[in-house]
Design an enzyme around this catalytic site. Structure first.
Site, PDB file in Angstrom:
ATOM      1  N   ASP A  56      29.425  47.064  36.404  1.00 51.14           N
ATOM      2  CA  ASP A  56      28.822  48.086  37.078  1.00 51.14           C
ATOM      3  C   ASP A  56      27.480  47.707  36.925  1.00 51.14           C
ATOM      4  O   ASP A  56      26.928  47.862  35.757  1.00 51.14           O
ATOM      5  CB  ASP A  56      29.093  49.600  36.629  1.00 51.14           C
ATOM      6  CG  ASP A  56      30.609  49.920  37.214  1.00 51.14           C
ATOM      7  OD1 ASP A  56      30.593  50.118  38.377  1.00 51.14           O
ATOM      8  OD2 ASP A  56      31.346  50.205  36.390  1.00 51.14           O
ATOM      9  N   ASP A  67      28.516  41.969  32.659  1.00 54.55           N
ATOM     10  CA  ASP A  67      29.080  43.532  32.874  1.00 54.55           C
ATOM     11  C   ASP A  67      29.497  43.636  34.253  1.00 54.55           C
ATOM     12  O   ASP A  67      29.205  42.787  35.007  1.00 54.55           O
ATOM     13  CB  ASP A  67      27.593  44.334  32.163  1.00 54.55           C
ATOM     14  CG  ASP A  67      28.074  45.843  32.540  1.00 54.55           C
ATOM     15  OD1 ASP A  67      29.301  46.128  32.025  1.00 54.55           O
ATOM     16  OD2 ASP A  67      27.349  46.667  33.194  1.00 54.55           O
TER      17      ASP A  67
END
Length: 259
Positions: free
Chosen positions: A15, A13
């Site tokens: 963020d 991922d």
């Protein structure tokens, strides 16, 4: 229990794992450099459908993080691929930004508000009452309802913003129709990403900062999962879920030596 194969491919991922509020998380640059130098297949994922991979590449570059365009996988790209597989050359009414409309154009979709096959809801900072009203009427008229991701809120400098999931709930309340969410935690996004880099789930790992999206999606896609504690999920939250990541680490810096 059979021993897992060594990790050959990495999905992470963005963020909360690589960056936080526009600032690189310590260790992110070293992790990405190790991946590039190793030649191992990898993808940086985001449920946000606003930006194109080129936009995200430029944004990350300004922060000092080098992620090639072809190594960025968004919910918009996953949605476009899903629709191209389901109904090639179809049509859609879209509420969203360039990340989503560009991805749909690239797979040959026609964007229209006249009898579309699908209504597709993505992320935008300018949800309009007029657009939502049109979406409701088109869905009531028979268009199928798709949403890029189920995230209810998104971050901003001023605080949380309503995101795709909460706006989808509004449309569902008005139509009685629930959308099909393509993005995390749907393992479809992960499996499509693995296919895009020629990777297999048995020898792949997913790194995320959220139990309810990243870890769940990785788990359901059959991957090894790493939860970092630099984002949403905190240590006290882990045991509240009926599933666990393969490993919990403080940050991405702890995973550099595993590449």
């Amino acid at each position: 229990m059979a021993e897992r194969k060594p990790v050959e491919s990495w999905l992470t991922d963005m963020d909360g794992v690589l960056i936080h509020e526009g600032v690189p998380i310590p260790g992110a640059d070293a992790f990405l450099k190790k991946l590039r130098d190793s030649g191992r297949p990898f993808l940086v994922l985001t449920n946000n459908s606003i930006y194109t991979p080129r936009d995200l590449h430029a944004r990350l570059s300004r922060m000092g993080l080098d992620v090639p365009v072809e190594n960025i996988w968004t919910s918009a790209l996953a949605t476009a691929q899903f629709l191209a597989d389901q109904r090639p050359g179809g049509s859609a009414y879209v509420i969203g930004e360039a990340g989503l409309t560009t991805a749909l154009h690239d797979v040959g979709y026609i964007l229209t508000d006249h009898d579309p096959d699908f209504v597709i809801l993505g992320e935008t900072r300018t949800y309009s009452f007029e657009a939502l009203t049109k979406a409701v009427r088109l869905i009531n008229g028979g268009a199928r309802f798709i949403a890029t991701n189920p995230d209810n809120v998104g971050p901003s400098a001023e605080g949380d913003l309503p995101a795709t999931g909460s706006v989808a709930a509004l449309i569902t309340a008005a139509t009685g129709k629930k959308p099909y969410f393509v993005g995390k935690p749907n393992p479809l996004m992960m499996r499509a990403g693995l296919n895009a880099i020629g990777a297999h789930s048995e020898s792949s790992a997913m790194i995320g900062d959220r139990m309810d999206t990243d870890v769940l999606a990785g788990l359901e896609a059959g991957m090894r999962t790493f939860l970092v504690l630099t984002g949403v999920t905190q240590p006290k939250d882990v045991d509240r879920y009926p599933f666990r990541p393969s490993e919990v680490v403080d940050s991405i810096a702890d995973l550099v030596d595993l590449v």
